[in-house]
Design a protein around this motif. Structure first.
Motif, PDB file in Angstrom:
ATOM      1  N   PRO A   1       0.821  -1.216   0.000  1.00  0.00           N
ATOM      2  CA  PRO A   1       0.000   0.000   0.000  1.00  0.00           C
ATOM      3  C   PRO A   1       0.857   1.269   0.000  1.00  0.00           C
ATOM      4  CG  PRO A   1      -0.639  -1.462   1.795  1.00  0.00           C
ATOM      5  CD  PRO A   1       0.611  -2.007   1.197  1.00  0.00           C
ATOM      6  N   THR A   2       0.387   2.279  -0.681  1.00  0.00           N
ATOM      7  CA  THR A   2       1.018   3.602  -0.625  1.00  0.00           C
ATOM      8  C   THR A   2       0.631   4.269   0.698  1.00  0.00           C
ATOM      9  OG1 THR A   2      -0.878   4.645  -1.674  1.00  0.00           O
ATOM     10  CG2 THR A   2       0.899   3.868  -3.137  1.00  0.00           C
TER      11      THR A   2
ATOM     12  N   SER B   1      -3.127   5.030   0.740  1.00  0.00           N
ATOM     13  CA  SER B   1      -4.080   3.963   0.445  1.00  0.00           C
ATOM     14  C   SER B   1      -5.063   3.784   1.593  1.00  0.00           C
ATOM     15  CB  SER B   1      -3.343   2.645   0.210  1.00  0.00           C
ATOM     16  OG  SER B   1      -4.259   1.586   0.063  1.00  0.00           O
TER      17      SER B   1
ATOM     18  N   GLN C   1      -4.400  -0.294   4.658  1.00  0.00           N
ATOM     19  CA  GLN C   1      -3.034  -0.249   5.180  1.00  0.00           C
ATOM     20  C   GLN C   1      -2.744  -1.579   5.786  1.00  0.00           C
ATOM     21  OE1 GLN C   1      -0.706   2.327   4.893  1.00  0.00           O
ATOM     22  NE2 GLN C   1      -2.200   3.295   3.580  1.00  0.00           N
TER      23      GLN C   1
END
Length: 104
Positions: free
Chosen positions: A97-98, A101, A104
């Motif tokens: 995930p970024t 996002s 998480q």
């Protein structure tokens, strides 16, 4: 957290049988081993006869440990024996995930 995306391409005409068998037999076994089902999807347009699973893991090591435990279960191997003829191909991706996002 990492997310494993598993994409199964199924033999045409076997989608409903696969989903029925998975829900009745495979889902509980896999959920006990993996713990975090984030989503389970079918495709409606584009590439058809596909299912997509999203599973969440704490780390790559967590995933490896849980996959090994699942593979060692005789009931899981029996379930796979029922579904293997329906699967044409499988693709797995590990996603991270970024920072922004929602997952998480």
């Amino acid at each position: 957290m990492i997310i494993e995306q598993r994409i199964y391409e199924l033999r045409p005409g076997s989608l409903h049988e696969f989903l029925k068998t998975y829900e009745a037999e495979g889902l509980a076994i896999q959920t006990r081993a993996f713990g975090r089902l984030l989503g389970y999807f079918t495709s409606e347009v584009g590439e058809l006869n596909r299912v997509v699973q999203l599973w969440g893991f704490d780390s790559f090591e967590d995933r490896n440990r849980r996959r090994a435990a699942l593979s060692a279960q005789p009931e899981w191997r029996a379930f796979l024996g029922k579904c293997v003829s329906m699967v044409v191909s499988q693709r797995n991706e590990l996603l991270t995930p970024t920072a922004f996002s929602p997952i998480q």
